[in-house]
Design an enzyme around this catalytic site. Structure first.
Site, PDB file in Angstrom:
ATOM      1  N   ASP A 100      -5.478   2.048  -5.490  1.00  0.00           N
ATOM      2  CA  ASP A 100      -4.970   1.854  -4.132  1.00  0.00           C
ATOM      3  C   ASP A 100      -5.401   0.470  -3.656  1.00  0.00           C
ATOM      4  O   ASP A 100      -6.268  -0.164  -4.260  1.00  0.00           O
ATOM      5  CB  ASP A 100      -5.507   2.955  -3.213  1.00  0.00           C
ATOM      6  CG  ASP A 100      -4.583   3.262  -2.051  1.00  0.00           C
ATOM      7  OD1 ASP A 100      -3.794   2.373  -1.673  1.00  0.00           O
ATOM      8  OD2 ASP A 100      -4.645   4.380  -1.518  1.00  0.00           O
ATOM      9  N   ASP A 115       0.867  -1.174   0.000  1.00  0.00           N
ATOM     10  CA  ASP A 115       0.000   0.000   0.000  1.00  0.00           C
ATOM     11  C   ASP A 115       0.906   1.227   0.000  1.00  0.00           C
ATOM     12  O   ASP A 115       1.440   1.598   1.037  1.00  0.00           O
ATOM     13  CB  ASP A 115      -0.880  -0.034   1.246  1.00  0.00           C
ATOM     14  CG  ASP A 115      -1.652   1.240   1.499  1.00  0.00           C
ATOM     15  OD1 ASP A 115      -1.791   2.049   0.568  1.00  0.00           O
ATOM     16  OD2 ASP A 115      -2.097   1.438   2.647  1.00  0.00           O
ATOM     17  N   GLU A 154      -0.393  10.948   0.521  1.00  0.00           N
ATOM     18  CA  GLU A 154      -1.675  10.278   0.718  1.00  0.00           C
ATOM     19  C   GLU A 154      -1.820   9.748   2.133  1.00  0.00           C
ATOM     20  O   GLU A 154      -2.903   9.822   2.725  1.00  0.00           O
ATOM     21  CB  GLU A 154      -1.829   9.132  -0.290  1.00  0.00           C
ATOM     22  CG  GLU A 154      -3.243   8.560  -0.386  1.00  0.00           C
ATOM     23  CD  GLU A 154      -3.559   7.490   0.650  1.00  0.00           C
ATOM     24  OE1 GLU A 154      -4.742   7.126   0.806  1.00  0.00           O
ATOM     25  OE2 GLU A 154      -2.618   6.991   1.310  1.00  0.00           O
TER      26      GLU A 154
END
Length: 345
Positions: free
Chosen positions: A242, A188, A222
């Site tokens: 994502d 991630d 982010e």
């Protein structure tokens, strides 16, 4: 459907990205790497004032501009203070599962570029000494970083050039198995960045032109909430690429492309999400549609930043997010195929 993705390129790119330190706020070095890769493929690369990257793929039409966003910034930590005994107290960047850091190796980078190695530990690190070594809560208040230098007090650490505000990089422990699993911290969202670069390589190799001009937006903040609060003003719709979540009542697996219908920011654009679901279904992709109540994406950041766009969210299924994560190449391939189908439809 014959979409000839270069698996070796995608996995090699993912490995290089995963092993490259880039916590939120320290992404300028990795952006230079991405810029060099982009230019070697012959595409235009621009950098925003806060360090995000914009890669432009000219389309058959400029009537719309499709944005595909993925974030290259990761979780991390900073030095909060130096203790009297010569260890470091830390503050986290983003939301790592702090107990998973106990015993993890790390690097401390000083303002003048020196790198020192260290280890995250509980302040009760030995079972032979501390009665609460097993039960003490693993959080920043009860943990510290042990530095691999001959330091006996605060002054020794300061003399090394280490101080508050220095970045602490987690060891990602990246491993790609023969069976196709990618195990690492920070899948991630570096797996998604690798997917976008894999798509870029495919377009170049096969001389593919998307239906509409497409901009790849590589965001750098982010994990702290404002990655894509600014995007180029000509983007009319944005798909955040994502990680997909796994567990509880969710249907996503490590082999699927996740299509998120709603997260903490509310529902995503109904028509875009429907198009993505139909494309996945019609082309026999492994996919899942899920709701992620404890999740926010670059699309949400863009909408909250006032961007007048339609928005959606997809990405490869990732197990154990914000800890020791894992996905499978199949999830990345399904993600790339769905992106390809969307921008060429």
């Amino acid at each position: 459907m014959d979409i000839r993705i270069n698996k070796e390129f995608v996995l090699n790119t993912a490995k290089q990205l995963l092993e490259f330190n880039s916590p939120s706020g320290f992404c300028f070095e990795i952006m230079e790497l991405i810029q060099s890769w982009t230019k070697s493929l012959g595409y235009q690369f621009e950098t925003t004032n806060k360090g995000c990257g914009v890669i432009t793929i000219p389309g058959k039409s400029n009537d719309q501009v499709v944005g595909l966003s993925a974030h290259v910034d990761t979780l991390g930590a900073m030095v909060r203070s130096v203790t009297a005994k010569g260890t470091l107290k830390f503050t986290v960047i983003g939301g790592p599962i702090v107990p998973t850091l106990d015993g993890e190796y790390c690097q401390i980078r000083t303002r003048d570029g020196k790198i020192y190695s260290g280890t995250f530990l509980s302040t009760s690190p030995s079972i032979h000494v501390f009665e609460d070594s097993k039960t003490k809560k693993r959080d920043p208040e009860n943990m510290e970083v042990r530095i691999d230098e001959c330091v006996k007090n605060k002054e020794d650490v300061i003399n090394l050039g280490i101080g508050p505000g220095d970045f602490i990089f987690f060891d990602p422990k990246t491993t790609i198995t023969e069976s196709g699993f990618i195990k690492s911290r920070f899948i991630d969202d570096k797996a998604s960045v690798a997917c976008l670069l894999g798509l870029l390589e495919l377009f170049k190799r096969e001389n593919i032109v998307p239906t509409y001009t497409t901009k790849l937006f590589i965001s750098t903040y982010e994990e702290v909430g404002h990655g894509s609060s600014y995007i180029p003003s000509d983007i009319t719709e944005l798909i955040s690429v994502d990680m997909g979540c796994i567990g509880d009542d969710l249907s996503c697996t490590e082999y699927d492309v996740s299509i998120c219908a709603k997260d903490s920011g509310g529902p995503y654009d109904y028509n875009m999400t429907t198009d993505l679901v139909n494309l996945a279904k019609q082309n026999d992709l492994n996919y899942a549609v899920d709701i992620y109540p404890m999740y926010g994406s670059d699309t949400v950041a863009a909408l909250r930043g006032g961007q007048d766009i339609r928005g959606a969210l997809i990405g490869p299924g990732v197990h154990a997010s914000h800890g020791m994560e894992r996905t499978h190449y199949q999830a990345m391939e399904n993600t790339m195929k769905l992106l390809y189908l969307y921008v060429t439809k």
